[in-house]
Design a protein around this motif. Structure first.
Motif, PDB file in Angstrom:
ATOM      1  N   THR A   1       0.836  -1.206   0.000  1.00  0.00           N
ATOM      2  CA  THR A   1       0.000   0.000   0.000  1.00  0.00           C
ATOM      3  C   THR A   1       0.867   1.252   0.000  1.00  0.00           C
ATOM      4  O   THR A   1       1.776   1.366   0.804  1.00  0.00           O
ATOM      5  CB  THR A   1      -0.915   0.027   1.247  1.00  0.00           C
ATOM      6  N   ASP A   2       0.562   2.168  -0.900  1.00  0.00           N
ATOM      7  CA  ASP A   2       1.164   3.493  -0.896  1.00  0.00           C
ATOM      8  C   ASP A   2       0.110   4.422  -0.300  1.00  0.00           C
ATOM      9  O   ASP A   2      -0.858   4.792  -0.968  1.00  0.00           O
ATOM     10  CB  ASP A   2       1.537   3.920  -2.311  1.00  0.00           C
ATOM     11  N   TYR A   3       0.285   4.766   0.973  1.00  0.00           N
ATOM     12  CA  TYR A   3      -0.753   5.491   1.696  1.00  0.00           C
ATOM     13  C   TYR A   3      -0.990   6.898   1.160  1.00  0.00           C
ATOM     14  O   TYR A   3      -2.115   7.385   1.195  1.00  0.00           O
ATOM     15  CB  TYR A   3      -0.433   5.523   3.190  1.00  0.00           C
ATOM     16  N   SER A   4       0.016   7.554   0.653  1.00  0.00           N
ATOM     17  CA  SER A   4      -0.197   8.910   0.133  1.00  0.00           C
ATOM     18  C   SER A   4      -1.114   8.871  -1.099  1.00  0.00           C
ATOM     19  O   SER A   4      -2.006   9.707  -1.236  1.00  0.00           O
ATOM     20  CB  SER A   4       1.134   9.567  -0.213  1.00  0.00           C
ATOM     21  N   ILE A   5      -0.923   7.892  -1.965  1.00  0.00           N
ATOM     22  CA  ILE A   5      -1.801   7.749  -3.131  1.00  0.00           C
ATOM     23  C   ILE A   5      -3.184   7.291  -2.708  1.00  0.00           C
ATOM     24  O   ILE A   5      -4.194   7.777  -3.223  1.00  0.00           O
ATOM     25  CB  ILE A   5      -1.176   6.774  -4.153  1.00  0.00           C
ATOM     26  N   ARG A   6      -3.263   6.371  -1.735  1.00  0.00           N
ATOM     27  CA  ARG A   6      -4.564   5.874  -1.277  1.00  0.00           C
ATOM     28  C   ARG A   6      -5.410   7.002  -0.701  1.00  0.00           C
ATOM     29  O   ARG A   6      -6.604   7.094  -0.973  1.00  0.00           O
ATOM     30  CB  ARG A   6      -4.380   4.761  -0.252  1.00  0.00           C
ATOM     31  N   ILE A   7      -4.806   7.884   0.074  1.00  0.00           N
ATOM     32  CA  ILE A   7      -5.549   9.005   0.654  1.00  0.00           C
ATOM     33  C   ILE A   7      -6.095   9.910  -0.443  1.00  0.00           C
ATOM     34  O   ILE A   7      -7.246  10.344  -0.393  1.00  0.00           O
ATOM     35  CB  ILE A   7      -4.656   9.799   1.636  1.00  0.00           C
ATOM     36  N   LYS A   8      -5.293  10.157  -1.485  1.00  0.00           N
ATOM     37  CA  LYS A   8      -5.758  10.991  -2.598  1.00  0.00           C
ATOM     38  C   LYS A   8      -6.920  10.323  -3.321  1.00  0.00           C
ATOM     39  O   LYS A   8      -7.883  10.991  -3.709  1.00  0.00           O
ATOM     40  CB  LYS A   8      -4.615  11.260  -3.575  1.00  0.00           C
ATOM     41  N   LEU A   9      -6.839   9.008  -3.511  1.00  0.00           N
ATOM     42  CA  LEU A   9      -7.920   8.286  -4.175  1.00  0.00           C
ATOM     43  C   LEU A   9      -9.201   8.325  -3.347  1.00  0.00           C
ATOM     44  O   LEU A   9     -10.300   8.468  -3.887  1.00  0.00           O
ATOM     45  CB  LEU A   9      -7.518   6.837  -4.447  1.00  0.00           C
TER      46      LEU A   9
ATOM     47  N   ARG B   1     -13.212   3.337  -8.221  1.00  0.00           N
ATOM     48  CA  ARG B   1     -11.965   3.037  -8.916  1.00  0.00           C
ATOM     49  C   ARG B   1     -11.939   1.601  -9.399  1.00  0.00           C
ATOM     50  O   ARG B   1     -12.591   0.735  -8.841  1.00  0.00           O
ATOM     51  CB  ARG B   1     -10.767   3.358  -8.046  1.00  0.00           C
ATOM     52  N   VAL B   2     -11.172   1.386 -10.442  1.00  0.00           N
ATOM     53  CA  VAL B   2     -10.919   0.044 -10.956  1.00  0.00           C
ATOM     54  C   VAL B   2      -9.541  -0.332 -10.454  1.00  0.00           C
ATOM     55  O   VAL B   2      -8.557   0.340 -10.748  1.00  0.00           O
ATOM     56  CB  VAL B   2     -10.962   0.009 -12.495  1.00  0.00           C
ATOM     57  N   VAL B   3      -9.485  -1.391  -9.673  1.00  0.00           N
ATOM     58  CA  VAL B   3      -8.226  -1.834  -9.090  1.00  0.00           C
ATOM     59  C   VAL B   3      -7.641  -2.924  -9.976  1.00  0.00           C
ATOM     60  O   VAL B   3      -8.309  -3.911 -10.279  1.00  0.00           O
ATOM     61  CB  VAL B   3      -8.457  -2.356  -7.653  1.00  0.00           C
TER      62      VAL B   3
ATOM     63  N   ILE C   1     -11.815   5.680 -11.871  1.00  0.00           N
ATOM     64  CA  ILE C   1     -10.415   5.981 -12.137  1.00  0.00           C
ATOM     65  C   ILE C   1      -9.639   4.686 -11.919  1.00  0.00           C
ATOM     66  O   ILE C   1     -10.119   3.777 -11.251  1.00  0.00           O
ATOM     67  CB  ILE C   1      -9.886   7.117 -11.236  1.00  0.00           C
ATOM     68  N   VAL C   2      -8.458   4.595 -12.474  1.00  0.00           N
ATOM     69  CA  VAL C   2      -7.688   3.356 -12.410  1.00  0.00           C
ATOM     70  C   VAL C   2      -6.685   3.423 -11.272  1.00  0.00           C
ATOM     71  O   VAL C   2      -5.984   4.422 -11.098  1.00  0.00           O
ATOM     72  CB  VAL C   2      -6.958   3.091 -13.744  1.00  0.00           C
ATOM     73  N   ASP C   3      -6.635   2.347 -10.492  1.00  0.00           N
ATOM     74  CA  ASP C   3      -5.696   2.220  -9.379  1.00  0.00           C
ATOM     75  C   ASP C   3      -4.817   1.005  -9.671  1.00  0.00           C
ATOM     76  O   ASP C   3      -5.286  -0.130  -9.599  1.00  0.00           O
ATOM     77  CB  ASP C   3      -6.486   2.044  -8.078  1.00  0.00           C
ATOM     78  N   ILE C   4      -3.551   1.248 -10.027  1.00  0.00           N
ATOM     79  CA  ILE C   4      -2.666   0.111 -10.308  1.00  0.00           C
ATOM     80  C   ILE C   4      -1.811  -0.253  -9.103  1.00  0.00           C
ATOM     81  O   ILE C   4      -1.009  -1.179  -9.169  1.00  0.00           O
ATOM     82  CB  ILE C   4      -1.774   0.358 -11.546  1.00  0.00           C
ATOM     83  N   GLY C   5      -1.981   0.447  -8.007  1.00  0.00           N
ATOM     84  CA  GLY C   5      -1.307   0.087  -6.764  1.00  0.00           C
ATOM     85  C   GLY C   5       0.199   0.281  -6.841  1.00  0.00           C
ATOM     86  O   GLY C   5       0.696   1.261  -7.368  1.00  0.00           O
ATOM     87  N   MET C   6       0.935  -0.689  -6.333  1.00  0.00           N
ATOM     88  CA  MET C   6       2.389  -0.598  -6.250  1.00  0.00           C
ATOM     89  C   MET C   6       3.089  -1.167  -7.480  1.00  0.00           C
ATOM     90  O   MET C   6       4.301  -1.282  -7.500  1.00  0.00           O
ATOM     91  CB  MET C   6       2.871  -1.334  -4.994  1.00  0.00           C
TER      92      MET C   6
END
Length: 191
Positions: free
Chosen positions: A13-21, A28-30, A100-105
């Motif tokens: 998990t990248d918490y800074s990106i997760r908070i923005k999402l 979102r599409v994971v 929106i697209v979430d490709i994670g790490m």
């Protein structure tokens, strides 16, 4: 020294990106890539709680006629494109909000699996904005660059996905593969 959270240390998990999402309050599409499959989910969030509305793995492609001798390639570019195409059809069929697209790490590599997946979503009719230059070439998406030319199977699988009506997609049921059915009937008649 700042202590990292456990999921950040495990590269999950990248918490800074997760908070923005989460602040965007947009579904979102994971997109995730495991050791053997491509996993895609349409996720909505409410107060930092994720709710999976619908999901698909590339394992379902075997029901659409993916060749049995190529089961090990269910995380290839063609597999990720077709997985995105199936998920896109589900999103359109259920009339869900544009995500929106979430490709994670996963590393954000142009012309890679993630962008092949996004191309599948766009071709299915989901209004995701993405630069055309980021998408892989049609030859790579169709699998012409693989050891065994996959483009014939690609066309068949994509047409089966397009033919299946909305009810079968939403229930997760797929027409059985007629080639496989004929082989099984032949073995039964031999006995």
């Amino acid at each position: 020294m700042k202590t990292l959270k456990r999921r950040r240390m495990e590269n999950k998990t990248d918490y800074s990106i997760r908070i923005k999402l989460l602040k965007a309050e947009v579904p979102r599409v994971v997109f995730r890539k495991s050791g053997r499959y491509i996993i895609a989910q349409y996720v909505t969030s409410n107060e930092a709680r994720d709710n999976i509305v619908t999901g698909v793995t590339s394992k379902i492609l075997s029901k659409y006629g993916w060749p049995e001798d190529m089961i090990g390639s269910l995380k290839s570019l063609p597999a990720s494109y077709l997985t995105g195409f199936i998920l896109g059809k589900k999103i359109i069929e259920r009339e869900l909000k544009t995500p929106i697209v979430d490709i994670g790490m996963i590393r954000n590599v142009n012309k890679g699996r993630a962008f092949s997946f996004i191309k599948g979503l766009v071709d299915a009719g989901v209004g995701i904005k993405c630069s055309e230059e980021s998408f892989p070439s049609e030859e790579r998406i169709k699998g012409k660059n693989l050891k065994r030319d996959f483009s014939i199977f690609f066309g068949r699988i994509k047409s089966k996905i397009g033919e299946n009506d909305a009810a079968t997609l939403s229930k997760g049921k797929v027409e059985e593969n007629p080639l496989k059915r004929d082989r099984v009937k032949g073995k039964i008649k031999e006995k």
